[in-house]
Design an enzyme around this catalytic site. Structure first.
Site, PDB file in Angstrom:
ATOM      1  N   ASP A 101     -12.143  -9.415   4.034  1.00  0.00           N
ATOM      2  CA  ASP A 101     -13.426  -9.398   3.315  1.00  0.00           C
ATOM      3  C   ASP A 101     -14.006 -10.801   3.260  1.00  0.00           C
ATOM      4  O   ASP A 101     -15.217 -11.015   3.408  1.00  0.00           O
ATOM      5  CB  ASP A 101     -13.246  -8.891   1.868  1.00  0.00           C
TER       6      ASP A 101
ATOM      7  N   ASP B 109      -2.732 -18.044   0.350  1.00  0.00           N
ATOM      8  CA  ASP B 109      -3.750 -18.633  -0.541  1.00  0.00           C
ATOM      9  C   ASP B 109      -4.410 -19.831   0.140  1.00  0.00           C
ATOM     10  O   ASP B 109      -5.640 -19.986   0.119  1.00  0.00           O
ATOM     11  CB  ASP B 109      -3.164 -18.998  -1.909  1.00  0.00           C
TER      12      ASP B 109
ATOM     13  N   TYR C 198       0.818  -1.212   0.000  1.00  0.00           N
ATOM     14  CA  TYR C 198       0.000   0.000   0.000  1.00  0.00           C
ATOM     15  C   TYR C 198       0.854   1.265   0.000  1.00  0.00           C
ATOM     16  O   TYR C 198       0.417   2.317  -0.429  1.00  0.00           O
ATOM     17  CB  TYR C 198      -0.914   0.040   1.239  1.00  0.00           C
TER      18      TYR C 198
ATOM     19  N   ASP D 155      -6.304  -7.242   3.756  1.00  0.00           N
ATOM     20  CA  ASP D 155      -7.448  -6.604   3.107  1.00  0.00           C
ATOM     21  C   ASP D 155      -8.351  -7.672   2.492  1.00  0.00           C
ATOM     22  O   ASP D 155      -9.570  -7.674   2.681  1.00  0.00           O
ATOM     23  CB  ASP D 155      -6.936  -5.645   2.026  1.00  0.00           C
TER      24      ASP D 155
ATOM     25  N   LYS E 268       3.273 -15.275   1.845  1.00  0.00           N
ATOM     26  CA  LYS E 268       3.597 -16.148   0.712  1.00  0.00           C
ATOM     27  C   LYS E 268       5.113 -16.316   0.691  1.00  0.00           C
ATOM     28  O   LYS E 268       5.799 -15.847  -0.230  1.00  0.00           O
ATOM     29  CB  LYS E 268       3.078 -15.527  -0.596  1.00  0.00           C
TER      30      LYS E 268
HETATM   31  C1  IPM Z   1     -10.434  -1.591   3.731  1.00  0.00           C
HETATM   32  C2  IPM Z   1     -10.692  -0.920   2.406  1.00  0.00           C
HETATM   33  C3  IPM Z   1      -9.577   0.059   2.124  1.00  0.00           C
HETATM   34  C4  IPM Z   1      -8.294  -0.719   1.968  1.00  0.00           C
HETATM   35  C5  IPM Z   1      -9.791   0.996   0.913  1.00  0.00           C
HETATM   36  C6  IPM Z   1     -11.092   1.760   1.009  1.00  0.00           C
HETATM   37  C7  IPM Z   1      -8.632   1.930   0.714  1.00  0.00           C
HETATM   38  O1  IPM Z   1     -10.857  -1.858   1.414  1.00  0.00           O
HETATM   39  O2  IPM Z   1     -10.278  -0.879   4.735  1.00  0.00           O
HETATM   40  O3  IPM Z   1     -10.410  -2.813   3.764  1.00  0.00           O
HETATM   41  O4  IPM Z   1      -7.977  -1.235   0.878  1.00  0.00           O
HETATM   42  O5  IPM Z   1      -7.577  -0.826   2.951  1.00  0.00           O
HETATM   43 MG    MG Z   2     -10.918  -3.886   2.109  1.00  0.00          MG
END
Ligand code: IPM
Ligand code: MG
Length: 368
Positions: free
Chosen positions: A253, A225, A142, A249, A192
């Site tokens: 999710d 993975d 990032y 990240d 990884k």
């Molecule tokens: C998260 C989001 C952020 C990230 C975006 C909005 C920059 O997806 O906080 O998970 O990628 O960190």
């Molecule tokens: Mg995210």
């Protein structure tokens, strides 16, 4: 003594509507639990860009550095897709994380019993799930340099750099081990190392910290993975997962969806202790700005309200009050109240964002 201070940055999309419900909860604590906060509000993301031409002003950044905790809604939206990268809404969020040095991002994935049937996985695989993903938040791909898009010969090349120092890995590893000691005492580290040198270093440093300081905690390693696969195959094998910024990240999710909806997952981003002993901190839901449902009363405010519960626990030493709030949410879900993200087509009629906020506040009052 003055009240603890909170800076609310509601941001874009559904951010403001879910934050309105959080405000009700904050006000409830002031009125009923002798826990008043000095709340200020400001702009971030596209909202800040519209007003000031930047996704976060220096003045807002300075305020964020001064308060006891920041609560953030969401940033981004299609309106800003064509903006230069340097002023995109997301840059506002990344600047907050970087300049406040919020290196440990805690993303708990807990499956409320009432929602076990709603997960995309079978209820027995997710029922009772309680895992904590600790994502490194201030480094890695990032932020690594060099980055950018440039011309090589007659074609363009896009570059990002995965870069981790030993100390960056060590401090997030310590956060994960500390958390594990208060939970089931297990950490799984994901990288990884089979293809990335930064992953080899990650594994080495996690092992060193473990041996030197946390040998009482059970440690395992997994390629990220495989970790993704295990998260959907048998998520309850995990307690604390520690991983880098990008894998974190993605894996968070994935973990969020195990719990039924992205609208359920809160997060805490913590840095070093400030002079008052509290950690630098920002709390935000894991979901994004959800432009497709913005302004329709369909957004689920629970992730944002649970983020405030994390603030009570991690910034304000109010673990019992955090539990009260989490129990209130569990109670509302057990009553069958659902925003649209928590329903299938045949599940009756959903309630609105505002109704969900009101129901949670009513449960809080009933808990007194
Ligand atoms: C998260 C989001 C952020 C990230 C975006 C909005 C920059 O997806 O906080 O998970 O990628 O960190
Ligand atoms: Mg995210």
């Amino acid at each position: 003594m003055s009240n603890p201070s909170l800076l609310i940055l509601a941001g874009d999309g559904i951010g403001p509507e879910v934050m309105t419900e959080v405000r009700k909860v904050i006000d409830w604590y002031g009125a009923n639990r002798d826990l008043a906060f000095d709340v200020s509000e400001d702009l971030v993301g596209g909202a800040a860009y519209d007003a000031h031409g930047v996704p976060l002003t220096d003045a807002t950044m300075a305020k964020a550095q001064e308060v006891d905790a920041v609560l953030l809604g969401a940033v981004g939206g299609p309106k800003y897709d064509d903006l230069d990268f340097s002023v995109k809404p997301e840059r506002g969020l990344l600047r907050l994380r970087k300049e406040m040095d919020l290196f440990a991002n805690l993303r708990p994935a807990q499956c409320f019993d009432a929602l076990a049937d709603f997960s995309s996985l079978k209820a027995d695989i997710v029922g009772g799930l309680d895992i904590m993903i600790v994502r490194e938040l201030t480094s890695g791909v990032y932020f690594g340099e060099p980055r950018g898009i440039h011309k090589e010969g007659n074609e363009r090349v896009g570059i990002n750099t995965q870069r981790y120092t030993e100390s960056e890995i060590a401090r997030v590893a310590r956060s994960a081990f500390e958390l594990a000691r208060k939970r089931d005492n297990k950490v799984c580290s994901m990288e990884k190392a089979n293809v990335m040198e930064s992953g080899v270093l990650w594994r080495d440093v996690v092992n060193e910290i473990h041996q030197a300081e946390y040998s009482d905690v059970e440690l395992s390693h997994m390629y990220a993975d495989n970790g993704a696969m295990q998260l959907v195959r048998a998520p309850k094998q995990f307690d604390v997962i520690v991983t880098d910024n990008l894998f974190g990240d993605i894996l968070s999710d994935c973990a969020a969806m195990l719990t039924g909806s992205l609208g359920m997952l809160p997060s805490a981003s913590l840095g070093l202790p400030m002079s008052n002993g509290r950690p630098k901190a920002m709390y935000e839901p894991v979901h994004g700005s959800a432009p497709d449902i913005t302004g329709q009363g369909k957004a689920n405010p629970i992730a944002c309200i649970l983020s405030f519960a994390m603030a009570l626990r991690y910034s304000f030493d109010q673990g019992d009050e955090a539990t009260r709030l989490e129990d209130a949410i569990e109670g509302v879900l057990a009553d069958g109240l659902r925003t649209p993200d928590l329903m299938g087509p045949e599940d009756g009629s959903p309630i609105s964002t505002v109704e969900m906020g009101d129901a949670i506040v009513a449960k809080l009052t009933a808990s007194l």
